[in-house]
Design a protein around this motif. Structure first.
Motif, PDB file in Angstrom:
ATOM      1  N   LEU A 284       0.826  -1.226  -0.059  1.00  9.18           N
ATOM      2  CA  LEU A 284      -0.152   0.069  -0.061  1.00  9.18           C
ATOM      3  C   LEU A 284       1.034   1.098   0.003  1.00  9.18           C
TER       4      LEU A 284
ATOM      5  N   LYS B 218       2.114   4.909   1.259  1.00 12.38           N
ATOM      6  CA  LYS B 218       2.462   5.358   2.437  1.00 12.38           C
ATOM      7  C   LYS B 218       1.401   6.335   2.879  1.00 12.38           C
ATOM      8  N   ARG B 219       1.446   6.539   4.302  1.00 10.38           N
ATOM      9  CA  ARG B 219       0.440   7.436   4.825  1.00 10.38           C
ATOM     10  C   ARG B 219       0.329   8.695   4.076  1.00 10.38           C
ATOM     11  N   VAL B 220       1.406   9.391   3.955  1.00 13.12           N
ATOM     12  CA  VAL B 220       1.608  10.847   3.624  1.00 13.12           C
ATOM     13  C   VAL B 220       1.035  10.726   1.948  1.00 13.12           C
ATOM     14  N   ASP B 221       1.182   9.732   1.142  1.00 14.36           N
ATOM     15  CA  ASP B 221       0.686   9.476  -0.149  1.00 14.36           C
ATOM     16  C   ASP B 221      -0.997   9.350  -0.322  1.00 14.36           C
ATOM     17  N   LEU B 222      -1.287   8.603   0.829  1.00 12.76           N
ATOM     18  CA  LEU B 222      -2.791   8.333   0.966  1.00 12.76           C
ATOM     19  C   LEU B 222      -3.350   9.796   1.401  1.00 12.76           C
ATOM     20  N   GLU B 223      -2.857  10.411   2.116  1.00 18.04           N
ATOM     21  CA  GLU B 223      -3.370  12.070   2.657  1.00 18.04           C
ATOM     22  C   GLU B 223      -3.352  12.689   1.319  1.00 18.04           C
TER      23      GLU B 223
END
Length: 119
Positions: free
Chosen positions: A18, A20-25
């Motif tokens: 998946l 990274k969180r920063v990319d999902l944000e």
């Protein structure tokens, strides 16, 4: 004009790696922009093809084929449904999109049939 915007799968997405969180944000903020502009109708990510099934049709015969499926670059990892004025507007929005994958990726835009197309 309605379009389906397809996020093409990659080897990473097929391995269930998946973003990274920063990319999902960042993608969440982009989706908010689409929503606020009145373009976004629906969107979601898809699990890897190993979770999927295909049904092959041949006359009255039906054959179930279990994933995973070959050629990850031909698979879809996610989608948006948009309403835009024309294909140029859809292209402009995709160019503003954060990269949906950790590495190189592709997004495909496909116009949807309208009732006038079927008359």
């Amino acid at each position: 004009m309605r379009v389906m915007v397809l996020v093409k799968a990659t080897e990473d997405s097929e391995r269930n790696i998946l973003p990274k969180r920063v990319d999902l944000e960042a993608m969440g903020r982009f989706n908010d922009e689409l929503r606020n502009a009145g373009i976004l109708r629906d969107c979601d990510g898809l699990k890897p093809s190993s979770y999927g099934k295909r049904i092959a049709f041949d006359g009255s015969s039906r054959t179930v084929i279990d994933g995973p499926f070959a050629q990850s670059r031909e698979l879809v990892a996610g989608f948006w449904l948009w309403t835009v004025k024309d294909m140029d507007e859809a292209v402009d929005w995709v160019k503003r999109c954060p990269n949906p994958m950790p590495g190189p990726s592709e997004i495909e835009i496909r116009p949807m049939f309208e009732s006038a197309d079927l008359e």
